[in-house]
Write a protein that holds these residues in place. Structure first.
Motif, PDB file in Angstrom:
ATOM      1  N   ALA A 140       0.830  -1.201   0.000  1.00  0.00           N
ATOM      2  CA  ALA A 140       0.000   0.000   0.000  1.00  0.00           C
ATOM      3  C   ALA A 140       0.867   1.254   0.000  1.00  0.00           C
ATOM      4  N   VAL A 141       1.974   1.220   0.767  1.00  0.00           N
ATOM      5  CA  VAL A 141       2.889   2.362   0.762  1.00  0.00           C
ATOM      6  C   VAL A 141       3.434   2.562  -0.647  1.00  0.00           C
ATOM      7  N   GLY A 142       3.808   1.433  -1.275  1.00  0.00           N
ATOM      8  CA  GLY A 142       4.294   1.492  -2.652  1.00  0.00           C
ATOM      9  C   GLY A 142       3.253   2.110  -3.577  1.00  0.00           C
ATOM     10  N   ASN A 143       1.991   1.687  -3.424  1.00  0.00           N
ATOM     11  CA  ASN A 143       0.907   2.256  -4.233  1.00  0.00           C
ATOM     12  C   ASN A 143       0.824   3.766  -4.049  1.00  0.00           C
ATOM     13  N   SER A 144       0.874   4.207  -2.778  1.00  0.00           N
ATOM     14  CA  SER A 144       0.730   5.635  -2.508  1.00  0.00           C
ATOM     15  C   SER A 144       1.902   6.424  -3.085  1.00  0.00           C
ATOM     16  N   VAL A 145       3.109   5.849  -3.004  1.00  0.00           N
ATOM     17  CA  VAL A 145       4.270   6.534  -3.567  1.00  0.00           C
ATOM     18  C   VAL A 145       4.111   6.653  -5.085  1.00  0.00           C
ATOM     19  N   LEU A 146       3.682   5.535  -5.711  1.00  0.00           N
ATOM     20  CA  LEU A 146       3.450   5.562  -7.157  1.00  0.00           C
ATOM     21  C   LEU A 146       2.408   6.633  -7.515  1.00  0.00           C
ATOM     22  N   LEU A 147       1.324   6.663  -6.737  1.00  0.00           N
ATOM     23  CA  LEU A 147       0.272   7.646  -6.989  1.00  0.00           C
ATOM     24  C   LEU A 147       0.809   9.064  -6.833  1.00  0.00           C
ATOM     25  N   ALA A 148       1.660   9.267  -5.809  1.00  0.00           N
ATOM     26  CA  ALA A 148       2.231  10.598  -5.600  1.00  0.00           C
ATOM     27  C   ALA A 148       3.072  11.002  -6.807  1.00  0.00           C
ATOM     28  N   VAL A 149       3.877  10.056  -7.320  1.00  0.00           N
ATOM     29  CA  VAL A 149       4.742  10.364  -8.466  1.00  0.00           C
ATOM     30  C   VAL A 149       3.897  10.726  -9.692  1.00  0.00           C
ATOM     31  N   VAL A 150       2.880   9.891  -9.976  1.00  0.00           N
ATOM     32  CA  VAL A 150       2.069  10.152 -11.170  1.00  0.00           C
ATOM     33  C   VAL A 150       1.296  11.471 -11.014  1.00  0.00           C
ATOM     34  N   THR A 151       0.806  11.740  -9.787  1.00  0.00           N
ATOM     35  CA  THR A 151       0.070  12.991  -9.565  1.00  0.00           C
ATOM     36  C   THR A 151       0.980  14.200  -9.788  1.00  0.00           C
ATOM     37  N   VAL A 152       2.207  14.121  -9.256  1.00  0.00           N
ATOM     38  CA  VAL A 152       3.154  15.226  -9.467  1.00  0.00           C
ATOM     39  C   VAL A 152       3.431  15.381 -10.962  1.00  0.00           C
ATOM     40  N   ALA A 153       3.547  14.246 -11.673  1.00  0.00           N
ATOM     41  CA  ALA A 153       3.768  14.309 -13.118  1.00  0.00           C
ATOM     42  C   ALA A 153       2.613  15.038 -13.803  1.00  0.00           C
ATOM     43  N   ILE A 154       1.373  14.750 -13.377  1.00  0.00           N
ATOM     44  CA  ILE A 154       0.217  15.435 -13.966  1.00  0.00           C
ATOM     45  C   ILE A 154       0.307  16.935 -13.705  1.00  0.00           C
ATOM     46  N   VAL A 155       0.680  17.298 -12.467  1.00  0.00           N
ATOM     47  CA  VAL A 155       0.816  18.726 -12.130  1.00  0.00           C
ATOM     48  C   VAL A 155       1.862  19.374 -13.030  1.00  0.00           C
ATOM     49  N   LEU A 156       3.003  18.693 -13.213  1.00  0.00           N
ATOM     50  CA  LEU A 156       4.098  19.279 -13.982  1.00  0.00           C
ATOM     51  C   LEU A 156       3.800  19.324 -15.474  1.00  0.00           C
ATOM     52  N   VAL A 157       3.132  18.286 -15.984  1.00  0.00           N
ATOM     53  CA  VAL A 157       2.951  18.190 -17.428  1.00  0.00           C
ATOM     54  C   VAL A 157       1.659  18.863 -17.889  1.00  0.00           C
ATOM     55  N   VAL A 158       0.628  18.826 -17.063  1.00  0.00           N
ATOM     56  CA  VAL A 158      -0.660  19.376 -17.494  1.00  0.00           C
ATOM     57  C   VAL A 158      -0.903  20.769 -16.905  1.00  0.00           C
ATOM     58  N   LEU A 159      -0.750  20.918 -15.597  1.00  0.00           N
ATOM     59  CA  LEU A 159      -1.097  22.196 -14.968  1.00  0.00           C
ATOM     60  C   LEU A 159      -0.048  23.279 -15.219  1.00  0.00           C
ATOM     61  N   LEU A 160       1.230  22.957 -14.954  1.00  0.00           N
ATOM     62  CA  LEU A 160       2.286  23.968 -15.034  1.00  0.00           C
ATOM     63  C   LEU A 160       2.379  24.651 -16.404  1.00  0.00           C
ATOM     64  N   PRO A 161       2.476  23.874 -17.517  1.00  0.00           N
ATOM     65  CA  PRO A 161       2.557  24.555 -18.823  1.00  0.00           C
ATOM     66  C   PRO A 161       1.333  25.417 -19.090  1.00  0.00           C
ATOM     67  N   THR A 162       0.154  24.930 -18.662  1.00  0.00           N
ATOM     68  CA  THR A 162      -1.063  25.701 -18.884  1.00  0.00           C
ATOM     69  C   THR A 162      -1.003  27.023 -18.122  1.00  0.00           C
ATOM     70  N   MET A 163      -0.528  26.973 -16.880  1.00  0.00           N
ATOM     71  CA  MET A 163      -0.451  28.201 -16.094  1.00  0.00           C
ATOM     72  C   MET A 163       0.522  29.197 -16.715  1.00  0.00           C
ATOM     73  N   ILE A 164       1.667  28.678 -17.209  1.00  0.00           N
ATOM     74  CA  ILE A 164       2.643  29.574 -17.850  1.00  0.00           C
ATOM     75  C   ILE A 164       2.045  30.170 -19.124  1.00  0.00           C
ATOM     76  N   LEU A 165       1.409  29.300 -19.918  1.00  0.00           N
ATOM     77  CA  LEU A 165       0.811  29.742 -21.169  1.00  0.00           C
ATOM     78  C   LEU A 165      -0.234  30.830 -20.926  1.00  0.00           C
ATOM     79  N   VAL A 166      -1.097  30.593 -19.933  1.00  0.00           N
ATOM     80  CA  VAL A 166      -2.141  31.572 -19.635  1.00  0.00           C
ATOM     81  C   VAL A 166      -1.500  32.871 -19.146  1.00  0.00           C
ATOM     82  N   HIS A 167      -0.479  32.737 -18.327  1.00  0.00           N
ATOM     83  CA  HIS A 167       0.170  33.920 -17.778  1.00  0.00           C
ATOM     84  C   HIS A 167       0.777  34.780 -18.882  1.00  0.00           C
TER      85      HIS A 167
END
Lengths: 304, 264
Positions: free
Chosen positions: B66-93
């Motif tokens: 379960a710890v492994g699952n949560s770590v994996l989820l944390a990594v993928v979630t951070v990836a989503i933030v970096l790949v989807v949210l961050l470029p969009t925020m810069i672009l909008v800015h």
């Protein structure tokens, strides 16, 4: 240099006068927004819409108002009542204690160790505790908890009125435990925003500590305080993890009722009942959060 | 400073002391509990040492998984933030300043739509997701990317507004850099603190998430903790302590990042 112009082109340049190339570049820029837009539509807009509209349908997809009417059944109304009651009590206690702590922190350095540690602890307890805080309270005032055993030693039985920690009243101490930190996080900026000049003006005009607080600080802080109170209410109203960890079965508050509607496999059409409950919850949340943002807007007027 | 605006030192320490002690009790109780020897009283180190001893990997396989699952989820979630949210925020800015309000609104919505409501609508969405991506636990990160949106947005936005992003990117462009270079060599370095803060807070949120995982029948750290708590509450207490400490350290680091920004 054309690329530079493209990069800094204002949004309103789209129009009939554009060359085809410029229009493509313009379209390409919008293309950059699609990943986020698609993602938000798929995992925020669609789930929210589904959650809200499933309440209006039967299992077979026919339109019905039965589920919505189900919200007004006495036992469901009672659940909403408990949710309101728990949220209101913990929000009020949390807001008062939290505001006191904020007051105590006035005059400490915002970037000092004390404030950094309190800020970080507050964030942890306010936002990520959930199940773990429930454990901590079972270890404290559970059947064999530290305080329970201690009190039993001096002749006080915490559980004289039954195992209340595992019922709705048991939510109160745990919820207050994450409401106070949330209040500290949300209310501190407002207190911090009180201007020294106001206190100086008060002193110059012959006022004292009492007049400063009653005539200036409290009226100025009131909207922010009530706004934070609403946020705390919303926070408790929508919180699920702590309640699920303490109360393993039954549906004493609305989030737990959604749980039983979602996981029950025996009663057909319960998923649509979950939709109706979700709708009821969202109505409450939207009203409360709307009030919060209105009051925040009032506060930010003098905060900058 | 004698204007009556601030509490006296005595008042301050009385308030902080009383509240501090009351708030310390449950954590102290949790620590004490992790050393308890059964229900009989007495103390033991066994619950702690047992975690690292031989056979622990087998005994606590579910929990470690379960710890492994949560770590994996944390990594993928951070990836989503970096790949989807961050470029969009810069672009909008940079390109769509008029859309800033819209973006902010979208990112704040998950506060009003709590997880317990979202999960009602996520159930049907995930029956489709499973058909496309399989039933791997990582798919839960799609939902978590939404959950962390308000936190990640605030962290990045604070940084975005504090630095002259538009001027710097135009300067780089006029010197002949393409967009990828601008993003990688100009924007990411100056947004480092905001991006790191966003990543840390996302990790903390994901490690503490229970509602969505539990109601979609997935296993993560929190759902496993609740389950283990019924058979081996001591180990559950230890993991809860470790997770809380880890989140606390992450948030201290965020505080430090913000402080450095103000000083520089």
């Amino acid at each position: 240099m054309t690329t530079l112009t493209d990069a800094s082109a204002p949004v309103h340049t789209s129009g009939a006068g554009e060359t085809p190339r410029r229009r493509t570049v313009h379209l390409a820029k919008y293309l950059g927004l699609t990943p986020f837009a698609v993602y938000v539509i798929l995992f925020l807009a669609i789930p929210t819409t589904l959650a809200v509209v499933t309440g209006f349908f039967t299992e077979d997809g026919a339109f019905t108002l039965d589920n919505i009417a189900g919200i007004f059944a006495p036992n469901v109304l009672a659940t909403f009542g408990s949710s309101f009651w728990v949220s209101a009590v913990t929000a009020i206690v949390g807001a008062i204690v939290g505001a006191l702590v904020c007051y105590a922190l006035l005059g400490t350095k915002a970037e000092g160790t004390l404030r950094t540690v309190i800020d970080s602890l507050s964030s942890v307890f306010a936002q990520f505790g959930g199940v773990m805080l429930a454990f901590a309270f079972i270890a404290t005032i559970g059947n064999q908890g530290l305080i329970t055993v201690f009190l039993r030693g001096i002749g006080i039985d915490l559980f004289a009125n039954g195992p209340w920690l595992y019922q709705v009243p048991g939510l109160l101490p745990v919820y207050i435990y994450f409401q106070v930190p949330l209040m500290i996080i949300t209310f501190m900026p407002a207190l911090q925003g009180l201007k020294v000049q106001w206190a100086e003006a008060n002193a110059t005009l012959g006022g004292n500590r009492f007049t400063y607080w009653t005539r200036i600080a409290i009226p100025v802080l009131a909207p922010s305080f009530i706004g934070s109170l609403l946020l705390l209410f919303a926070n408790a109203f929508s919180s699920y993890a702590t309640a699920a960890a303490l109360i393993s079965q039954g549906s004493q508050i609305v989030p737990l009722q959604i749980r039983s509607a979602l996981v029950s496999e025996t009663v057909l059409g319960r998923e649509n009942m979950a939709g109706a409950l979700a709708l009821g919850m969202i109505v409450v949340m939207v009203i409360v959060m709307w009030g919060y943002s209105v009051l925040q807007g009032r506060t930010s007027r003098w905060q900058r | 400073m004698k204007l009556g605006t601030e509490p006296s030192a005595v008042t301050r320490w009385i308030i902080l002391g009383v509240v501090g002690i009351i708030f310390a009790i449950p954590i102290v109780a949790l620590i004490q509990f992790s050393f308890r020897d059964g229900l009989g009283g007495g103390y033991t180190l066994d619950h702690w040492t047992g975690l690292f001893g031989e056979g622990a990997a087998r005994t606590y396989r579910g929990l470690f998984q379960a710890v492994g699952n949560s770590v994996l989820l944390a990594v993928v979630t951070v990836a989503i933030v970096l790949v989807v949210l961050l470029p969009t925020m810069i672009l909008v800015h940079i390109q769509f300043p008029k859309l800033k309000r819209v973006l902010e609104f979208i990112c704040i919505v998950p506060i009003t739509v709590p997880a317990i409501v979202l999960v009602v609508g996520l159930a049907p969405v995930y029956s489709v997701v499973v058909k496309i991506f399989g039933s791997g636990v990582w798919t839960l990160a799609f939902a978590y990317g939404i959950t962390v949106l308000p936190y990640a947005y605030r962290a990045i936005q604070a940084n975005l507004e504090a630095v002259p992003v538009v001027t710097l990117s135009e300067a780089a462009r006029s010197l002949g850099a393409n967009w990828a270079t601008v993003l990688w060599r100009v924007l990411l370095p100056i947004l480092r603190r905001g991006v790191l803060a966003a990543a840390f807070i996302s990790v903390a949120v994901v490690l503490g998430e229970f509602t969505i995982a539990s109601l979609l029948n997935r296993v993560n750290l929190q759902t496993a903790l609740l389950q283990v708590g019924q058979s081996d509450p001591w180990v559950a207490a230890i993991f809860a302590l470790l997770a809380l400490t880890f989140a606390f350290v992450l948030l201290l680091l965020i505080g430090r990042l913000a402080r450095n920004r103000n000083n520089s």
